[in-house]
Scaffold this motif. Structure first.
Motif, short mmCIF file in Angstrom:
data_model
loop_
_atom_site.label_atom_id
_atom_site.label_comp_id
_atom_site.label_asym_id
_atom_site.label_seq_id
_atom_site.Cartn_x
_atom_site.Cartn_y
_atom_site.Cartn_z
N CYS A 120 34.79 35.58 83.82
CA CYS A 120 34.30 36.96 83.75
C CYS A 120 34.90 37.69 82.56
O CYS A 120 35.96 37.32 82.05
N CYS A 121 34.23 38.75 82.13
CA CYS A 121 34.76 39.60 81.06
C CYS A 121 35.98 40.38 81.52
O CYS A 121 36.73 40.91 80.70
N GLY A 122 36.19 40.48 82.84
CA GLY A 122 37.33 41.20 83.38
C GLY A 122 37.11 42.69 83.51
O GLY A 122 38.03 43.43 83.86
N SER A 123 35.89 43.15 83.24
CA SER A 123 35.63 44.60 83.27
C SER A 123 34.35 44.95 84.02
O SER A 123 33.89 46.09 83.96
N GLY A 124 33.76 43.99 84.72
CA GLY A 124 32.51 44.24 85.42
C GLY A 124 32.70 45.01 86.71
O GLY A 124 33.80 45.38 87.09
N SER A 125 31.61 45.25 87.41
CA SER A 125 31.54 45.97 88.69
C SER A 125 32.21 47.34 88.62
O SER A 125 32.83 47.80 89.57
N GLY A 126 32.06 48.00 87.49
CA GLY A 126 32.56 49.36 87.35
C GLY A 126 34.01 49.48 86.97
O GLY A 126 34.62 50.54 87.15
N LEU A 127 34.60 48.42 86.43
CA LEU A 127 36.02 48.47 86.07
C LEU A 127 36.25 48.73 84.58
O LEU A 127 37.39 48.70 84.12
N ASN A 128 35.19 48.99 83.82
CA ASN A 128 35.34 49.12 82.37
C ASN A 128 35.67 50.55 81.95
O ASN A 128 35.05 51.14 81.08
N ALA A 129 36.71 51.10 82.59
CA ALA A 129 37.22 52.41 82.20
C ALA A 129 38.30 52.22 81.14
O ALA A 129 38.51 51.12 80.64
N THR A 130 38.98 53.29 80.78
CA THR A 130 40.08 53.19 79.82
C THR A 130 41.44 53.25 80.50
O THR A 130 42.39 52.63 80.03
N GLU A 131 41.52 53.99 81.62
CA GLU A 131 42.82 54.15 82.27
C GLU A 131 43.33 52.87 82.92
O GLU A 131 44.51 52.74 83.22
N ASN A 132 42.44 51.89 83.15
CA ASN A 132 42.85 50.61 83.75
C ASN A 132 42.83 49.48 82.71
O ASN A 132 42.58 48.32 83.03
N MET A 133 43.12 49.81 81.47
CA MET A 133 43.00 48.84 80.38
C MET A 133 43.94 47.64 80.56
O MET A 133 43.63 46.53 80.15
N GLU A 134 45.09 47.86 81.19
CA GLU A 134 46.04 46.76 81.39
C GLU A 134 45.43 45.65 82.23
O GLU A 134 45.48 44.48 81.87
N ILE A 135 44.82 46.01 83.37
CA ILE A 135 44.22 44.99 84.23
C ILE A 135 43.00 44.37 83.56
O ILE A 135 42.71 43.18 83.72
N ARG A 136 42.29 45.15 82.75
CA ARG A 136 41.14 44.60 82.04
C ARG A 136 41.57 43.53 81.04
O ARG A 136 40.92 42.47 80.95
N MET A 137 42.63 43.80 80.31
CA MET A 137 43.10 42.80 79.34
C MET A 137 43.67 41.56 80.04
O MET A 137 43.49 40.44 79.58
N GLN A 138 44.33 41.76 81.17
CA GLN A 138 44.86 40.62 81.92
C GLN A 138 43.74 39.82 82.57
O GLN A 138 43.72 38.59 82.52
N GLY A 139 42.77 40.53 83.15
CA GLY A 139 41.65 39.84 83.78
C GLY A 139 40.75 39.13 82.79
O GLY A 139 40.14 38.11 83.10
N GLY A 140 40.67 39.67 81.56
CA GLY A 140 39.84 39.04 80.55
C GLY A 140 40.52 37.91 79.80
O GLY A 140 39.90 37.24 78.97
N PHE A 141 41.81 37.70 80.09
CA PHE A 141 42.57 36.68 79.37
C PHE A 141 41.96 35.28 79.43
O PHE A 141 41.85 34.60 78.39
N PRO A 142 41.53 34.78 80.61
CA PRO A 142 40.96 33.42 80.64
C PRO A 142 39.72 33.26 79.75
O PRO A 142 39.58 32.26 79.06
N ARG A 143 38.83 34.28 79.78
CA ARG A 143 37.66 34.19 78.90
C ARG A 143 38.08 34.25 77.44
O ARG A 143 37.60 33.48 76.61
N ALA A 144 38.99 35.15 77.11
CA ALA A 144 39.45 35.28 75.72
C ALA A 144 40.10 33.99 75.23
O ALA A 144 39.95 33.60 74.07
N ASN A 145 40.80 33.32 76.12
CA ASN A 145 41.49 32.10 75.73
C ASN A 145 40.49 30.99 75.39
O ASN A 145 40.73 30.19 74.48
N ALA A 146 39.38 30.95 76.11
CA ALA A 146 38.34 29.97 75.79
C ALA A 146 37.67 30.30 74.46
O ALA A 146 37.32 29.40 73.69
N VAL A 147 37.50 31.60 74.17
CA VAL A 147 36.97 31.99 72.87
C VAL A 147 37.96 31.62 71.77
O VAL A 147 37.57 31.12 70.70
#
Length: 538
Positions: A434-461
């Motif tokens: 996952c992008c780590g920001s779906g289902s309404g999580l793509n705000a700015t105040e939760n950027m830490e969890i977004r970057m952590q959740g997106g880590f597996p996808r980013a690592n494959a890129v």
């Protein structure tokens, strides 16, 4: 996991059991609470000013009764919910499959344990063993701390369903998250980033709350950009009755880069085809944030598209590059609003192909539509115009696991790009991260969890960047196009983000166009040619 770049993540378990480890609200890991005006707009309960950082969340005095009655109602209504509560054997097959657990190391982000947050309360109040033996049977009391734990972790799940692919019992933990959010919503415990777009879409037809004339004027701005680039004046119609096709796409494609380039791609493609279609300034949103709140709200927002199709008298609907629009249409539409018997089974007016997979919904995905055009040689394409790009493709969760679109976008890209490379096999198609920001999580105040959740996808890129020199990540989801730029800048600098139909537009040779010197982003095509020549020499 051997192909992933390692990261300093602590996967050690807490010394105490999970029931005895209280939730800790960490900065950057959660969203702001909903605003009363947004809850009032759609008739949601308990609108009030509150903050998720406060000790007192201002919930009703009878909150426990409300939640337990809501749980009973859903157990009676959804057989799948009761089944998912009962059959999990806690084997752990899903444990390391969640991008949030991989990125954070927090055990409560294991899908099995996130579900236990709800399942433990179910056991306490709805099973005999839980009533008799309590904690020994995996049961616990519903308290305000438990409620806050639900809120914290159910909004650290993007409902991507990767865990369900690996569950031997077929448990869909995303459905459990959805029920958890529904129960929280009964108390007015929603997030601002979801409740705001829901209210806007309900009132004005799109997540941004834009009036019809604003929506139309933005598309006209994109038309001016196309005219400058190609010398072609495109004149689409809006709210035109009697058009053959209604086109619906996420508002993010119309208003936010890099989605705007994708919208330009739609406009250029449809012009070249002479397609008899129209935009709606009322059903001006394909996405459905209601789906992240409750089944009922998802149903209410989905209905506007079909109401507008009926009002305009179109034959069928063509949909743009969106994620949750397509999951809603393919998995929930018939139960909620369908079947759409007043529309016709979609047939391409260009190739004559009958889209039998859309027989019930009457809704065709743009990637299917364009792939069919290319297969029938209906487009003149110059893939060298994309030669400055080395492209990889992200399978968006909702279109891949939610509707099975795997090959169509790849077929399109391989015909409009000369340099296409896949990410590792166990990170794509139904196993996509996952992008780590779906289902309404793509705000700015939760950027830490977004970057952590997106880590597996980013690592494959990152893997494709290091191995092939990839510099562009393509996808067919507006949330991905909004979320990935920050994720790529953080984890994989030098990789841009694009929609598939931006690449199509770059390659598309339009009848009567002037010689193009740049792509849609104003980047020199001469530079692209020089890059190709250097590559060939080396």
């Amino acid at each position: 996991m051997s192909q992933y770049k390692s990261s300093n993540i602590d996967y050690s378990f807490p010394k105490k059991g999970w029931m005895d480890t209280p939730v800790e609200f960490k900065q950057g890991m959660f969203c702001h609470g909903s605003k009363p005006k947004d809850l009032e707009a759609v008739g949601f309960p308990n609108p009030r000013e509150w903050s998720s950082k406060d000790k007192d969340w201002k919930i009703p005095a009878n909150w426990k009764e409300i939640v337990l009655n809501g749980m009973k109602e859903r157990l009676d209504k959804y057989r799948s919910f009761k089944l998912f509560m009962d059959i999990c054997v806690r084997c752990g097959a899903c444990a390391d499959k969640c991008h949030f657990y991989i990125g954070t190391g927090d055990p409560k982000n294991m899908p099995v344990l996130r579900a236990e947050l709800l399942r433990s309360v179910y056991r306490k109040y709805f099973t005999l063993s839980g009533k008799l033996f309590g904690k020994l049977a995996g049961a616990r009391e519903l308290t305000e701390d438990v409620l806050k734990e639900w809120w914290y972790y159910f909004y650290q799940c993007t409902e991507c369903r990767r865990c369900s692919v690996f569950c031997p019992y077929g448990i869909d933990t995303a459905e459990i998250t959805m029920i958890g959010r529904e129960l929280l919503n009964l108390l007015g415990l929603n997030t601002n980033w979801i409740a705001g777009p829901v209210a806007n879409c309900y009132k004005r037809g799109n997540h941004l709350g834009l009036e019809p004339h604003t929506y139309k004027s933005q598309i006209e701005f994109l038309l001016d950009e196309i005219d400058t680039l190609t010398g072609i004046k495109i004149e689409p119609t809006f709210n035109r009755k009697g058009a053959e096709i209604l086109f619906v796409t996420p508002s993010g494609d119309v208003f936010a880069e890099p989605g705007t380039y994708t919208a330009m791609g739609y406009l250029m493609l449809f012009h070249e085809l002479g397609l008899d279609y129209t935009w709606s300034t009322y059903a001006s949103e394909g996405g459905n944030f209601g789906f992240f709140t409750s089944n009922e709200m998802g149903k209410r927002l989905n209905a506007k598209i079909y109401a507008e199709a009926k009002r305009l008298g179109v034959k069928w609907i063509l949909g743009g590059e969106c994620g949750h629009m397509w999951r809603v249409i393919n998995q929930y539409m018939d139960t909620w609003n369908g079947p759409a018997d007043f529309l016709e089974e979609p047939v391409s007016p260009i190739t004559g192909t009958r889209f039998e997979n859309a027989k019930s919904t009457k809704f065709v995905h743009i990637a299917e539509f364009t792939a069919d055009l290319i297969r029938h040689n209906k487009l003149k394409l110059d893939p060298s115009r994309n030669d400055n790009l080395k492209v990889t493709f992200h399978d968006s969760c909702n279109t891949s696991r939610g509707m099975g679109i795997f090959e169509e976008p790849r077929y399109v890209m391989k015909n409009v790009c000369n340099n296409f490379y896949e990410m590792p096999e166990d990170t794509t198609r139904e196993k996509t991260f996952c992008c780590g920001s779906g289902s309404g999580l793509n705000a700015t105040e939760n950027m830490e969890i977004r970057m952590q959740g997106g880590f597996p996808r980013a690592n494959a890129v990152k893997y494709t960047q290091e191995k092939y020199g990839v510099n562009m990540l393509a996808n067919i989801c507006a949330i991905d196009r909004a979320a990935f730029p920050a994720l790529m800048d953080y984890w994989v600098p030098g990789v841009g983000v694009t929609g598939v139909h931006e690449l199509v537009a770059n390659a598309l040779v339009i009848k009567g166009e002037k010689e193009r010197t740049t792509n849609l982003r104003g980047e020199s095509l001469k530079l692209a040619t020089e890059i190709t020549e250097v590559t060939e020499k080396n």
